[in-house]
Structure formats: structure tokens, C-alpha cells
Design an enzyme around this catalytic site. Structure first.
Site, PDB file in Angstrom:
ATOM      1  N   HIS A   8       0.853  -1.196   0.000  1.00 11.23           N
ATOM      2  CA  HIS A   8       0.000   0.000   0.000  1.00 11.23           C
ATOM      3  C   HIS A   8       0.887   1.243   0.000  1.00 11.23           C
ATOM      4  CE1 HIS A   8       1.005   0.200   4.234  1.00 11.23           C
ATOM      5  NE2 HIS A   8       0.453  -0.975   4.466  1.00 11.23           N
ATOM      6  N   ASP A   9       0.265   2.413   0.151  1.00  7.89           N
ATOM      7  CA  ASP A   9       1.015   3.676   0.074  1.00  7.89           C
ATOM      8  C   ASP A   9       2.131   3.776   1.110  1.00  7.89           C
ATOM      9  OD1 ASP A   9      -0.515   4.433  -2.016  1.00  7.89           O
ATOM     10  OD2 ASP A   9      -1.393   6.203  -1.090  1.00  7.89           O
ATOM     11  N   GLY A  10       1.926   3.175   2.273  1.00  6.13           N
ATOM     12  CA  GLY A  10       2.961   3.177   3.305  1.00  6.13           C
ATOM     13  C   GLY A  10       4.224   2.486   2.819  1.00  6.13           C
ATOM     14  N   HIS A  11       4.050   1.331   2.155  1.00  5.88           N
ATOM     15  CA  HIS A  11       5.201   0.605   1.596  1.00  5.88           C
ATOM     16  C   HIS A  11       5.882   1.425   0.493  1.00  5.88           C
ATOM     17  CE1 HIS A  11       2.736  -2.954   3.028  1.00  5.88           C
ATOM     18  NE2 HIS A  11       3.871  -3.121   3.654  1.00  5.88           N
ATOM     19  N   GLU A  18       6.871   3.336  11.308  1.00  5.96           N
ATOM     20  CA  GLU A  18       6.730   3.571  12.747  1.00  5.96           C
ATOM     21  C   GLU A  18       5.381   3.114  13.296  1.00  5.96           C
ATOM     22  OE1 GLU A  18       7.778   7.621  13.629  1.00  5.96           O
ATOM     23  OE2 GLU A  18       9.808   7.381  12.818  1.00  5.96           O
ATOM     24  N   PHE A  25      -2.426   3.548   7.342  1.00  8.42           N
ATOM     25  CA  PHE A  25      -2.386   2.549   6.271  1.00  8.42           C
ATOM     26  C   PHE A  25      -1.961   1.202   6.843  1.00  8.42           C
ATOM     27  CE2 PHE A  25      -2.427   5.952   3.089  1.00  8.42           C
ATOM     28  CZ  PHE A  25      -3.155   5.356   2.079  1.00  8.42           C
ATOM     29  N   ILE A  79       1.933   6.688   7.765  1.00 12.10           N
ATOM     30  CA  ILE A  79       1.193   7.256   6.631  1.00 12.10           C
ATOM     31  C   ILE A  79      -0.289   6.992   6.872  1.00 12.10           C
ATOM     32  CG2 ILE A  79       0.937   7.267   4.109  1.00 12.10           C
ATOM     33  CD1 ILE A  79       3.722   8.090   5.075  1.00 12.10           C
ATOM     34  N   GLN A 117       5.464 -15.654  12.787  1.00 13.24           N
ATOM     35  CA  GLN A 117       4.988 -14.524  13.591  1.00 13.24           C
ATOM     36  C   GLN A 117       3.472 -14.498  13.761  1.00 13.24           C
ATOM     37  OE1 GLN A 117       6.838 -11.779  10.680  1.00 13.24           O
ATOM     38  NE2 GLN A 117       5.056 -10.474  11.001  1.00 13.24           N
ATOM     39  N   ARG A 147      -4.284  -4.817   6.437  1.00 13.38           N
ATOM     40  CA  ARG A 147      -5.552  -5.365   6.929  1.00 13.38           C
ATOM     41  C   ARG A 147      -6.742  -4.457   6.639  1.00 13.38           C
ATOM     42  NH1 ARG A 147      -4.053  -9.538  10.668  1.00 13.38           N
ATOM     43  NH2 ARG A 147      -1.832  -9.411  11.100  1.00 13.38           N
TER      44      ARG A 147
END
Length: 285
Positions: free
Chosen positions: A34-37, A150, A186, A178, A61, A189
């Protein structure tokens, strides 16, 4: 873009890059980009010669197998995004490649204390999975830099501790959260949320912001009372709360009267979807 699924081929490629003195940046992901990546990739491009993105849905995990099965798998779409962003290398191994002896027989990495508190209490074993796969990726890719968001703040501190104490020659660079226009962070999920649920999910950040504003305006006084009020607000809005509390942002210890660096960390459920978020505050002396 060079798509590599095999560890031997990856090692050969890394040797080539090291011979050419290329500065390597790693952006580890579980896919469903997504945009964060994308922002992490753009940040990496500003700092390194070669960006390597890993996509690996790490079973170690996940404490809930159903959650693992439900995790969105969007490989073709992810490849299109990575090509568009001109990523040089995608490393996308399968589970057998990364854990040839199976999960139960695999050596694992455990960062004491930090991995056992807060999120570690709610999701026992989760951070062992994270640190183990991150160490494997660091060993295989030997990046000069690695980039993390973060939003997973506790994870970020754990990885920084791991890098420092295991003497990895890697600089960890973090990117602030973000958000969508409504404040929702973002997350991969978010795709499971309906439009109505996405609107409702924005109440989480509202509660965090209100709590931070109260703490700032009262210079750290009556925090417990305000946390209790915010929890009640979220419960009223239909959230189930795992975590909503204030911690020292440098150590993640419970805050004291002298705490100046504070972070509100939240982990909540909206229906069957788990949301995490946080916000830092610095109090004046």
C-alpha cells in the site's frame, strides 16, 4: 526487476553487488503493498544504490493459523507496484526455502524484555517470529540500510536493539505513519474493512489524538484518568481493546512522573479486524 525466489541465487546476486561496492537498502514486507510501503521504497531510493524488497508472509509470527490463512495475498499486484517504482530486486521465497526443517525445528532469535511486554503479552511468540525472519533477511541480503514504518513502533525498537546488540553493520531508518484523510493508518488489513468500518476505524486515531492533546495541555498530569476516558470512548464506539496506554517512547517502560518522551500505543479490534496505531508526545521541562 529481478525476481529471486531461491536463496542460492540471492547470495550470488548479493556477492556481485558487493564486488561493485553498491549500497544496498532492504525494505522487508509481507506483501499486499500500500502507500505506506511505497513511501518506504521512495525513502530507500534516496539513500541507496540498490533497493531490495522482500515479500514473505512469515508463518512464525502468526499465533493464529486462521489469521495467517486470511492474510491478503496480492503477489501479481505487488509486482506491478514494485516495477512501477523501479525496484531493482524482489526477494520472494516460499516457506520451505526459509524454514527447510519446519518451524518447530528452526533456530529462533528472542530479544528479551522488549519482546515480552505490551504487544508481546497480547501476542506471545509474535516478536520471536519477527526477529528471526529479520535476522535471516539481514544475513542473506547484508543491507547497508533497512527501512521500517513507525506504525509497528514496538517492533521498530526491538529491531534497533537487535541490530545494536548483535553488531549488525546496518542503519535502521524509520518512516512516520502514513494515514488516510480520515486519520486511519495505512495497513494491509484495511482491505478487510468495509467503507463504513473504515469510517468507524478513524475513531481510533481521534481517541489517540485527544489523549495526546490532554497530556500536552496538562503537562503529563492525570494521564491514567484520561486513558480511562479514551478507552471508554472507544468501547462505546464498538472497539474491543487489547492495548491503549501511555509508555516511555525510548524504553517502552510504564511512564513515571519524570517522563518527558511519551507514546500512546493502541491495539484494538473492530469486529474481526485488528488495528494498531500510536502517537508520540514530548513534554516541556
Amino acid at each position: 526487476m529481478n525476481i529471486i525466489k531461491n536463496i542460492n541465487l540471492l547470495e550470488k546476486k548479493i556477492k556481485e553487488l558487493k564486488k561493485k561496492n553498491k549500497i544496498i537498502g532492504l525494505v522487508p514486507t509481507m506483501g499486499n503493498l500500500h502507500d505506506g510501503h511505497i513511501k518506504l521504497i521512495l525513502l530507500a531510493k534516496k539513500n541507496v544504490d540498490i533497493v531490495i524488497v522482500s515479500i514473505f508472509i512469515n508463518p512464525m509470527q502468526f499465533e493464529d493459523l486462521l489469521d495467517l490463512k486470511k492474510y491478503p495475498k496480492t503477489f501479481e499486484q505487488d509486482c506491478c507496484i514494485l516495477k512501477q517504482e523501479k525496484v531493482e530486486i524482489l526477494f520472494c521465497p516460499d516457506v520451505n526455502e526459509m524454514y527447510p526443517l519446519g518451524l518447530k525445528n528452526h533456530t529462533y532469535i528472542d530479544v528479551p524484555k522488549l519482546s515480552k511486554i505490551i504487544e508481546g503479552k497480547v501476542r506471545p511468540g509474535h516478536f520471536i517470529g519477527v526477529t528471526t525472519i529479520v535476522c535471516k533477511l539481514f544475513n542473506l541480503i547484508q543491507p547497508n540500510f533497512s527501512f521500517f514504518g513507525e506504525k509497528d513502533y514496538q517492533q521498530l525498537l526491538i529491531i534497533k536493539k537487535l541490530v545494536k546488540e548483535l553488531n549488525y553493520p546496518i542503519k535502521i531508518i524509520s518512516l512516520p505513519i502514513i494515514r488516510l484523510k480520515n486519520g486511519l493508518a495505512f495497513s494491509s488489513r484495511n482491505k478487510h474493512l468495509s467503507d463504513l468500518a473504515q469510517q468507524k476505524a478513524s475513531y481510533l486515531y481521534q481517541a489517540i489524538k485527544q489523549t495526546c492533546n490532554f497530556i500536552k495541555n496538562n503537562n503529563g498530569k492525570n494521564i491514567k484518568k484520561n486513558i480511562h476516558t479514551s478507552r471508554k470512548y472507544l468501547i462505546k464506539k464498538g472497539f474491543y481493546i487489547d492495548i491503549f496506554n501511555a509508555y516511555d517512547s525510548k524504553t517502552l517502560d510504564p511512564i513515571s512522573k519524570d517522563s518527558k518522551n511519551i507514546i500512546i500505543i493502541a491495539s484494538v479490534w473492530l469486529g474481526k479486524i485488528r488495528l494498531i496505531d500510536n502517537k508520540k508526545i514530548i513534554l516541556r521541562d
